[in-house]
Design an enzyme around this catalytic site. Structure first.
Site, PDB file in Angstrom:
ATOM      1  NE  ARG A 101      -2.893   0.387   3.067  1.00 49.49           N
ATOM      2  CZ  ARG A 101      -3.877   0.604   4.281  1.00 49.49           C
ATOM      3  NH1 ARG A 101      -4.991   0.716   4.050  1.00 49.49           N
ATOM      4  NH2 ARG A 101      -3.290   1.325   5.236  1.00 49.49           N
ATOM      5  CB  THR A 105      -2.879   7.006  -2.510  1.00 50.24           C
ATOM      6  OG1 THR A 105      -1.934   5.654  -2.666  1.00 50.24           O
ATOM      7  CG2 THR A 105      -2.215   8.111  -3.219  1.00 50.24           C
ATOM      8  CG  ASP A 196       2.495  -1.415   9.138  1.00 50.28           C
ATOM      9  OD1 ASP A 196       2.719  -2.708   8.872  1.00 50.28           O
ATOM     10  OD2 ASP A 196       2.535  -0.610   8.074  1.00 50.28           O
ATOM     11  CG  ASP A 199       5.845  -1.159   9.851  1.00 51.95           C
ATOM     12  OD1 ASP A 199       6.807  -1.665   8.780  1.00 51.95           O
ATOM     13  OD2 ASP A 199       5.691   0.032   9.562  1.00 51.95           O
TER      14      ASP A 199
HETATM   15  C1  PRP Z   1      -1.005  -4.155   4.697  1.00 48.18           C
HETATM   16  C2  PRP Z   1      -1.772  -5.365   4.914  1.00 48.18           C
HETATM   17  C3  PRP Z   1      -2.562  -5.702   3.685  1.00 48.18           C
HETATM   18  C4  PRP Z   1      -2.936  -4.231   3.417  1.00 48.18           C
HETATM   19  C5  PRP Z   1      -4.308  -3.986   3.896  1.00 48.18           C
HETATM   20  O1  PRP Z   1       0.170  -4.331   3.841  1.00 48.18           O
HETATM   21  O2  PRP Z   1      -0.842  -6.577   5.193  1.00 48.18           O
HETATM   22  O3  PRP Z   1      -1.903  -6.299   2.612  1.00 48.18           O
HETATM   23  O4  PRP Z   1      -2.020  -3.532   4.064  1.00 48.18           O
HETATM   24  O5  PRP Z   1      -4.756  -2.666   3.299  1.00 48.18           O
HETATM   25  P1  PRP Z   1      -5.964  -2.648   2.071  1.00 48.18           P
HETATM   26  O6  PRP Z   1      -7.101  -3.627   2.573  1.00 48.18           O
HETATM   27  O7  PRP Z   1      -6.396  -1.140   2.368  1.00 48.18           O
HETATM   28  O8  PRP Z   1      -5.327  -2.869   0.775  1.00 48.18           O
HETATM   29  P2  PRP Z   1       1.091  -3.296   2.994  1.00 48.18           P
HETATM   30  O9  PRP Z   1       0.635  -2.860   1.947  1.00 48.18           O
HETATM   31  O10 PRP Z   1       1.230  -2.300   4.624  1.00 48.18           O
HETATM   32  O11 PRP Z   1       2.222  -4.033   3.105  1.00 48.18           O
HETATM   33  P3  PRP Z   1       3.417  -5.052   4.052  1.00 48.18           P
HETATM   34  O12 PRP Z   1       2.695  -6.231   4.275  1.00 48.18           O
HETATM   35  O13 PRP Z   1       4.563  -5.196   3.326  1.00 48.18           O
HETATM   36  O14 PRP Z   1       3.749  -4.319   5.443  1.00 48.18           O
HETATM   37  N1  URA Z   2      -2.310  -2.437   7.024  1.00 55.67           N
HETATM   38  C1  URA Z   2      -1.935  -2.793   8.570  1.00 55.67           C
HETATM   39  O1  URA Z   2      -1.096  -3.428   8.574  1.00 55.67           O
HETATM   40  N2  URA Z   2      -2.642  -2.175   9.534  1.00 55.67           N
HETATM   41  C2  URA Z   2      -3.939  -1.517   8.971  1.00 55.67           C
HETATM   42  O2  URA Z   2      -4.797  -0.891   9.895  1.00 55.67           O
HETATM   43  C3  URA Z   2      -4.337  -1.276   7.824  1.00 55.67           C
HETATM   44  C4  URA Z   2      -3.526  -1.656   6.713  1.00 55.67           C
END
Ligand code: PRP
Ligand code: URA
Length: 204
Positions: A101, A105, A196, A199
């Site tokens: 993400r 945005t 997150d 993280d």
């Molecule tokens: C997080 C999570 C999902 C996404 C959810 O990943 O693990 O994949 O956000 O958000 P959405 O429903 O609004 O799309 P992120 O993009 O932060 O990547 P990461 O897993 O590498 O931390």
């Molecule tokens: N991705 C995350 O890791 N946490 C949230 O709350 C939303 C998207």
């Protein structure tokens, strides 16, 4: 098609994940344990076929899993939910979808995709957070385009907005979650949520 986990251990583990004092080493353990409970729920309807065997005492008409399983984590946070499947299911294959993400945005960008054959298999897409649903819908689109017919989505925390987005784009896909939270905040984070996930899982 929304299944919310109903188990006291689920509530206990999820509370530990939500707690901001939980360090990454414990966060990984609790994610794994909660992933196990969700894996059991999400595979409850797997078909079985008859398997005649001989116990030490007499013949027995047993059963064996009759459908191949594919687990597809959405990188990176989804990786924390894969081990329950590889530990429990003898013939599981693992595919990978990389989506990230954009922080400004909240729109997910695809950066990786490697999938085994999906046709005829039970395909479980795993990602702990279902926020706007943008990542999940993109991943499910991709899995469908690559031949998946029998698809489920397994998450740890879902927002109502994400559930609605998946239901609209993929009304036949069951969604398994440990919790349905209240809402998204202005930055598209789930409230109360757990922050997150990626993280916290990887200490970044
Ligand atoms: C997080 C999570 C999902 C996404 C959810 O990943 O693990 O994949 O956000 O958000 P959405 O429903 O609004 O799309 P992120 O993009 O932060 O990547 P990461 O897993 O590498 O931390
Ligand atoms: N991705 C995350 O890791 N946490 C949230 O709350 C939303 C998207």
């Amino acid at each position: 098609m929304l299944h919310v986990l109903d188990h006291p251990l689920g509530g206990h583990l999820l509370t530990r994940l939500r707690d901001r004092e939980t360090p990454p080493v414990e966060f990984r353990t609790f994610s794994h344990h909660l992933g196990l409970l969700l894996a059991i729920e999400a595979t409850r309807g797997l078909p079985v076929s008859a398997q005649p065997i001989q116990t030490p005492l007499e013949p027995f008409s047993g059963q064996r899993l009759a459908q191949g399983l594919v687990v597809v984590p959405i990188l990176r946070a989804g990786l924390g939910m894969v081990t329950p499947y590889t530990e429990l299911f003898p013939d599981v294959s693992v595919g990978y979808v990389g989506l990230e993400r954009d922080h400004a945005t909240a729109v997910a960008r695809s950066y990786y995709c490697k999938l085994p054959p999906l046709a005829g298999k039970r395909v479980l897409c795993v990602d702990p957070m279902l926020a706007t649903g943008g990542s999940a819908v993109q991943a499910l689109d991709l899995l469908r385009a690559n031949g998946a017919e029998d698809l489920s989505l397994v998450v740890i925390v879902a927002a109502p907005e994400g559930v609605a987005a998946v239901e609209k784009a993929h009304p036949d896909v069951p969604v398994y979650t440990a919790a349905l939270d209240r809402e998204l905040n202005a930055s598209k984070y789930i409230m109360p949520g757990l922050g997150d996930f990626g993280d916290r899982l990887y200490g970044t």
